[in-house]
Scaffold this active site. Sequence first.
Site, PDB file in Angstrom:
ATOM      1  N   PHE A 139       0.856  -1.178   0.000  1.00 11.10           N
ATOM      2  CA  PHE A 139       0.000   0.000   0.000  1.00 11.10           C
ATOM      3  C   PHE A 139       0.893   1.229   0.000  1.00 11.10           C
ATOM      4  CE2 PHE A 139      -2.407   3.455   1.931  1.00 11.10           C
ATOM      5  CZ  PHE A 139      -3.509   3.467   1.099  1.00 11.10           C
ATOM      6  N   ASP A 163       9.178   2.491   1.478  1.00  6.83           N
ATOM      7  CA  ASP A 163       7.994   3.191   1.986  1.00  6.83           C
ATOM      8  C   ASP A 163       7.940   2.945   3.488  1.00  6.83           C
ATOM      9  OD1 ASP A 163       5.539   4.046   2.822  1.00  6.83           O
ATOM     10  OD2 ASP A 163       4.425   3.216   1.123  1.00  6.83           O
ATOM     11  N   LYS A 176       2.797   9.837   8.295  1.00 10.11           N
ATOM     12  CA  LYS A 176       2.126   9.407   9.527  1.00 10.11           C
ATOM     13  C   LYS A 176       2.805   9.879  10.827  1.00 10.11           C
ATOM     14  CE  LYS A 176      -0.788   5.971   7.544  1.00 10.11           C
ATOM     15  NZ  LYS A 176      -0.567   5.087   6.426  1.00 10.11           N
TER      16      LYS A 176
HETATM   17  C1  PLP Z   1      -0.796   5.361   4.983  1.00  6.77           C
HETATM   18  C2  PLP Z   1       0.237   4.899   4.052  1.00  6.77           C
HETATM   19  C3  PLP Z   1       0.485   5.573   2.840  1.00  6.77           C
HETATM   20  C4  PLP Z   1      -0.347   6.728   2.375  1.00  6.77           C
HETATM   21  O1  PLP Z   1      -0.291   7.820   3.237  1.00  6.77           O
HETATM   22  P1  PLP Z   1      -1.401   8.987   3.097  1.00  6.77           P
HETATM   23  O2  PLP Z   1      -0.945  10.000   4.110  1.00  6.77           O
HETATM   24  O3  PLP Z   1      -2.719   8.381   3.414  1.00  6.77           O
HETATM   25  O4  PLP Z   1      -1.344   9.495   1.721  1.00  6.77           O
HETATM   26  C5  PLP Z   1       1.515   5.110   2.035  1.00  6.77           C
HETATM   27  N1  PLP Z   1       2.250   4.067   2.393  1.00  6.77           N
HETATM   28  C6  PLP Z   1       2.055   3.391   3.548  1.00  6.77           C
HETATM   29  C7  PLP Z   1       2.930   2.233   3.903  1.00  6.77           C
HETATM   30  C8  PLP Z   1       1.027   3.782   4.406  1.00  6.77           C
HETATM   31  O5  PLP Z   1       0.804   3.095   5.529  1.00  6.77           O
END
Ligand code: PLP
Length: 398
Positions: free
Chosen positions: A131, A216, A245
């Site tokens: 994701f 990521d 986050k």
């Molecule tokens: C939440 C998340 C995203 C996306 O972040 P947003 O602030 O919602 O755009 C991307 N990668 C990972 C691993 C995430 O947990």
Amino acid sequence: MMNSGALFETFARAPLAFERGEGCWLITAGGERYLDFAGGIAVNSLGHCHPHLVAALTEQAGKLWHVSNLYNVPGQERLAERLVQNSFADRVFFTNSGAEALECAIKTARRYHYTNGHPERFRIITFEGAFHGRTLATIAAGGQKKYMEGFGPKVEGFDQVPFFDLDAVKAAITPETAAILIEPLQGEGGIRELPQGGLAALRKLCDEHGLLLVLDEVQTGVGRTGKLFAYQWTDVEPDIVAIAKGIGGGFPMGACLATDAAAAGMTAGTHGTTFGGNPLAMAVGNAVLDVVLSDGFLDEVSRKGLLLKQGLAAVADDFPQVVEGIRGVGLMAGLKCRMPNIDVNKALRGQHLLAAPAGDNVVRLLPPLIADDDEIRIAVDRIRAAAANLAAAIDNAA
Ligand SMILES: *Cc1c(COP(=O)(O)O)cnc(C)c1O
């Protein structure tokens, strides 16, 4: 409690609204207290209304909110320097969200090859279950059909392979490949860990083929796993890392970190943002780092993560018809469920414990990193109570 109907119906929301938060607790207007082990989905790294964050934000709010990136923003330089000092990176670009941090990471990786005379190298290898966000490029990177359906042609340039199938990665590398993009520990995919030595194997492939290793760490970063970044559990140095986050502790912000070499193509005018790196966000980001980088804080995350994991393992042992196993690192834990994870999550909410469902039939526990031993024990007790109820219901039905 229904919403007004004036909102997009994009979220299936729980029938709950909160008026305030204190540390690990969320409180409704009626005064009901919920233990928040979803943490805004790994966002509220220091819980709700942490005094140091409140002070940093309100102090900045009285001075200056926004100036744009036409001028120097001292808070950006300070936060970037601190991220650089504590990571592989040489340079940082600030964003407002995780998806934007990933967009910057993707553009940086493509641009690196472009400026090195290889504009044909723009493809990025990603993994099933990943994701990376909800923009058009990041849904293509994530590769999940349910997120791409109905949104027109998939953004070109992402080649997805089965979760950590190294042979498939090798087979997917072509003269057009620019990078490999991976979460060091899949979050939304279901708290799925890489095999031992996994990142090192990817680093080696990247070095052999001239690819960039892009991580990521939007969910795993900023202390969540007990290191500032999850890759720091290994000897591997990435080329580019996206975070978001936890760095804002609830204030919307993200960042793309890169080495000098990887970022060399990102020259004046190639990329930009209106809000990214604004003084309010920078004040909060710096305040988050004050706490997360303080002496012993990350070791405590690891110790409490173990406490949580031990408690959860005992629940899984006692109620195997509900919880099949435990996953995760630090304060990023997953309950692999035997029954539907949505039902388990709802039962937890019934015990006034908030968690977050994930893929692979997992319920995620992402408590604030400041959760204390008592709060972890309360959470485990509530999970045990929910599991006992669910197990009894299964037995009665049989
Ligand atoms: C939440 C998340 C995203 C996306 O972040 P947003 O602030 O919602 O755009 C991307 N990668 C990972 C691993 C995430 O947990």
